[in-house]
Write an enzyme that holds these catalytic residues in place. Sequence first.
Site, PDB file in Angstrom:
ATOM      1  N   THR A   9       0.795  -1.220   0.000  1.00  0.00           N
ATOM      2  CA  THR A   9       0.000   0.000   0.000  1.00  0.00           C
ATOM      3  C   THR A   9       0.833   1.278   0.000  1.00  0.00           C
ATOM      4  OG1 THR A   9      -0.159  -0.113   2.404  1.00  0.00           O
ATOM      5  CG2 THR A   9      -1.970  -1.111   1.129  1.00  0.00           C
ATOM      6  N   CYS A  10       2.141   1.161   0.078  1.00  0.00           N
ATOM      7  CA  CYS A  10       3.037   2.316   0.109  1.00  0.00           C
ATOM      8  C   CYS A  10       3.204   2.897  -1.294  1.00  0.00           C
ATOM      9  CB  CYS A  10       4.387   1.892   0.674  1.00  0.00           C
ATOM     10  SG  CYS A  10       5.643   3.184   0.622  1.00  0.00           S
TER      11      CYS A  10
END
Length: 115
Positions: A9-10
């Site tokens: 999700t980064c």
Amino acid sequence: MAKIYGIKTCDTVRKARKWLREHAIEHTFHDFRADGLPEDRLTAWVEAVGWEVLLNRRGLAWRKLPAEKKANVDEVKALELIREEPTLIKRPVLEHDGAIRVGFSEGGYSELFKN
């Protein structure tokens, strides 16, 4: 083959993975939130780049820590914090041909994969 570590999700990890795909660089991805943080990798990264580089003091995970946990951080305390919360690692961590890169920059990746 390159191996990239981070969390899916980064945004920075996404940019790095996209760059690798766009440049047709074979790689595998290890999500240390989902798959855990291998102790041998953490040790290797600290030996290669130092705990100061690896510990992300600018991210949300760091900002959420209580002040007493952030006080007087040294290598022992930093590694303890990282083991408790792997998202404290600056992302992504890339391993390729013995080199270890922390963070993403197009220039840095271009230099690493120039051959």
